[in-house]
Design a protein around this motif. Structure first.
Motif, PDB file in Angstrom:
ATOM      1  N   GLU A 114      80.733  15.142  12.077  1.00  0.00           N
ATOM      2  CA  GLU A 114      81.150  16.456  12.561  1.00  0.00           C
ATOM      3  C   GLU A 114      82.660  16.548  12.654  1.00  0.00           C
ATOM      4  O   GLU A 114      83.261  17.576  12.306  1.00  0.00           O
ATOM      5  CB  GLU A 114      80.511  16.731  13.923  1.00  0.00           C
ATOM      6  N   LYS A 118      85.085  19.085  10.681  1.00  0.00           N
ATOM      7  CA  LYS A 118      86.044  19.958  11.359  1.00  0.00           C
ATOM      8  C   LYS A 118      87.448  19.775  10.788  1.00  0.00           C
ATOM      9  O   LYS A 118      88.183  20.740  10.580  1.00  0.00           O
ATOM     10  CB  LYS A 118      86.037  19.675  12.862  1.00  0.00           C
ATOM     11  N   GLN A 119      87.833  18.485  10.527  1.00  0.00           N
ATOM     12  CA  GLN A 119      89.147  18.232   9.942  1.00  0.00           C
ATOM     13  C   GLN A 119      89.282  18.870   8.568  1.00  0.00           C
ATOM     14  O   GLN A 119      90.323  19.418   8.215  1.00  0.00           O
ATOM     15  CB  GLN A 119      89.384  16.724   9.840  1.00  0.00           C
ATOM     16  N   LEU A 122      89.786  22.553   9.020  1.00  0.00           N
ATOM     17  CA  LEU A 122      91.144  22.841   9.478  1.00  0.00           C
ATOM     18  C   LEU A 122      92.154  22.709   8.342  1.00  0.00           C
ATOM     19  O   LEU A 122      93.079  23.522   8.220  1.00  0.00           O
ATOM     20  CB  LEU A 122      91.515  21.898  10.626  1.00  0.00           C
TER      21      LEU A 122
END
Length: 693
Positions: A114, A118-119, A122
């Motif tokens: 996860e 998310k990285q 981003l």
């Protein structure tokens, strides 16, 4: 100690002896579990009760701080000392935690995935927030397709290039300073037409210095200049004026600046760039009111003698800086070093300091890099000419292991020729150069050595160090600029060398000739296949020193005339082979200035007698007289000391009819002879008829 509960000692007497006895008595009761035994052995003799906070403790020393429950339990024990050591409870909760590490591992793995997701999101959001994000993303997709040239049909590639130019036109500056998008622009230039390349070049006008200093964008300059477009060149090169002294020291820009100087700049542009090495004045104030700009330092010093000291100081400082920084591979640096060397007086302190600068590089990279450029090789030749015997030995030592590379290089071979001409210690020269150039001196050549020599003998540059000792500075093997340099070195050596040049040459020939004669004796058939090989045979046989055994080599050539091999016969009919045989038959080189034959080194070759005997034995004298080697027969009649002159004339009279047919061209059967005759018959046969009268 916090977190540890100790057993209260009970007894009526309370004496030390009773206490010791009481401690010695083993405790009765049920056997403690394995968990309790492990806890009891954690200290010397006192059992330890693990608190509930152990699970959350960061220490791993077997001791944990007490929890609130432990404190209450300890207070209870203090009030009830006879109850013994309370056993820790092995809770089912702890067993459950111990049995479920896989769930925690799965949880960590899931949380890691996860986090990475998310990285990634981003990162995509950050890229999308940058200017021209959508355009850059699209151009990357186009680039991924275009870069696989063999997998993209021509029509599709044209469409992709057109779309790519639609995107980048007007926004080139936004693409070129990014490591990923600059590749897109390079690909666009690769497949662009001339007008499209000029459009990109005009958009980047004023930014070329910045591009040169960029780690990635500097390659874009190379892509623009590689097509040799004069308009683009004249846009780019002037932007470097006034910044040469700074950029030549830049780790990125220095290389592209030198590439521009070496590869694309005009002579006038090169002169403007080189002048800036002479000081800040030449970078700020341009030469105005002059039709041509010169980079020759001698001309500048003659025009402004009062500026000699600051100019020489600025030039030396910049040269020394680059040498100390190990940035010694630049052609511009080598040109500047030559200008400095040509304008310092011989024997001066400047000359001494400069020689120390050349020798001061412990790894020898400076001298090695110099030898492979035109100006750099000139610098090394001058260093050998002006240097002492110790300097020459030290310079020659640097090139150990690179002699063969020097011989094959268009500039490096000059260093070897200078070493031949100025080093008095011929033993040193022979041991330093000849083992790498020709291998071990021997009449029995191993196969690797033979192949290496054959390759060198027919190579445009590598043959020069082999033949120079035989021919001297002759235009037969050397360019005009090489001859001019060697004449200059010969003038210098009159004051720096002691040995007589003829003696030096003879001593070197004594070392090299046996190996080369052995090569001719064993591989004459291979050498005559090329014009360079024929020249090699001629020069070695004519100029080898007295005492050399030419017999095996001459015999090998005679045997070739008897060979039934068709390729050998065709090679002997080539003009180069005919010139070789005629020169050997005449016993020397023809001098056009004196219109006479200069005889070879004594003793006389005697090749004409041996060749005629072989031809007469085979009965092919008239065939040679009317074929491709008719001038060889003419050379026999003109040669001094030819013992079979009368016999040859008589044989030609008997074959007069065949000679007349050959003179008219009706006997010319070989394609080679027909081309050389030019439809006018055999000129050699015509000369023989004139001699017969």
């Amino acid at each position: 100690m916090p977190g540890i509960k100790r057993k209260a000692i009970s007894g009526s007497g309370g004496s030390d002896q009773n206490t010791k006895k009481q401690k010695a008595i083993p405790r009765q009761g049920p056997t403690p579990s394995a968990a309790v035994r492990d806890l009891e052995t954690a200290t010397d003799s006192d059992p330890i009760i693990e608190s509930d906070s152990t699970e959350h403790s960061g220490d791993d020393d077997g001791v944990s701080w007490p929890s609130d429950d432990d404190s209450k339990s300890q207070q209870s024990d203090d009030h009830n000392p006879d109850e013994g050591v309370p056993l820790p409870e092995i809770s089912s909760q702890k067993d459950t935690k111990a049995k479920t590490p896989s769930k925690e591992s799965n949880s960590l793995s899931t949380s890691s995935k996860e986090a990475h997701a998310k990285q990634k999101v981003l990162a995509q959001e950050r890229r999308a927030a940058k200017p021209n994000a959508e355009s850059i993303a699209r151009t990357k997709k186009l680039w991924e397709r275009l870069r696989r040239k063999s997998h993209v049909p021509l029509e599709e590639r044209k469409k992709l290039v057109a779309e790519l130019f639609d995107i980048i036109t007007g926004n080139v500056k936004d693409f070129v300073l990014k490591h990923d998008s600059v590749r897109v622009v390079q690909t666009a230039i690769k497949y662009a037409n001339r007008d499209q390349r000029r459009t990109i070049a005009q958009e980047l006008e004023g930014e070329y210095r910045s591009l040169a200093e960029s780690r990635y964008a500097k390659f874009l300059l190379g892509k623009l200049l590689v097509h040799d477009d004069k308009e683009i060149r004249d846009l780019i090169v002037p932007e470097f004026y006034g910044h040469v002294r700074r950029l030549i020291k830049h780790p990125e820009a220095s290389w592209i600046l030198d590439d521009i100087y070496r590869g694309v700049a005009t002579p006038s542009q090169k002169a403007s760039l080189l002048r800036e090495w002479y000081g800040a004045e030449f970078a700020i104030f341009k030469a105005r009111g002059k039709a041509t700009v010169t980079g020759e330092l001698q001309s500048i010093l003659e025009e402004h003698p009062e500026k000699r000291k600051p100019i020489m100081h600025a030039l030396h400082d910049l040269i020394n800086l680059l040498v100390q920084k190990k940035m010694t591979g630049f052609t511009m640096l080598h040109d500047a070093m030559l200008q400095y060397f040509l304008n310092i007086p011989a024997g001066s302190a400047e000359m001494t300091d400069y020689m120390e600068l050349l020798k001061g590089d412990e790894e020898g990279d400076l001298l090695k890099n110099l030898a492979f450029t035109k100006s750099g090789a000139h610098v090394v030749c001058l260093a050998l000419a002006y240097g002492t015997a110790k300097d020459r030995k030290q310079i020659l030592k640097v090139y150990k292991g690179t002699i063969a590379a020097l011989a094959y290089d268009a500039n490096g071979h000059r260093v070897l020729l200078a070493a031949y001409d100025v080093i008095d210690d011929t033993v040193l020269t022979s041991k330093s150069i000849f083992p790498e150039l020709i291998g071990k001196s021997s009449s029995d050549l191993p196969e690797p050595q033979t192949q290496s020599l054959l390759s060198a003998a027919i190579h445009l540059n590598a043959r020069i160090p082999l033949l120079y000792l035989y021919t001297g500075p002759s235009k037969a093997i050397l360019r005009a600029e090489d001859i001019s340099l060697l004449h200059h070195i010969h003038q210098i050596r009159t004051t720096t060398s002691k040995k007589d040049p003829a003696t030096r040459r003879t001593e070197l020939l004594t070392h090299i000739s046996p190996t080369l004669l052995a090569l001719i004796a064993t591989h004459a058939g291979t050498l005559i296949q090329s014009s360079f090989g024929c020249q090699f045979i001629t020069e070695v046989l004519l100029s080898c020193p007295a005492g050399s055994d030419r017999g095996p080599a001459l015999s090998a050539l005679i045997e070739l005339t008897r060979s039934p091999d068709l390729a050998t016969k065709q090679a002997l009919n080539e003009p180069s082979a005919g010139r070789m045989l005629k020169t050997l038959v005449q016993g020397g080189r023809y001098n056009p200035n004196t219109r006479s034959v200069e005889p070879a080194e004594p003793p006389a070759l005697g090749f004409h007698d041996a060749l005629y005997a072989s031809l007469e034995e085979q009965g092919v004298v008239v065939d040679w007289a009317t074929g491709g080697n008719s001038f060889v027969v003419v050379g026999m009649l003109e040669a001094e000391g030819f013992g079979a002159h009368a016999a040859l004339m008589e044989r030609l009279r008997k074959g007069r009819g065949e000679l007349e047919e050959g003179a008219r061209g009706s006997r010319v059967e070989e394609e080679v002879v027909r081309k050389n005759a030019g439809g006018k018959g055999n000129r050699g046969a015509q000369l023989l008829l004139e001699k017969l009268g």
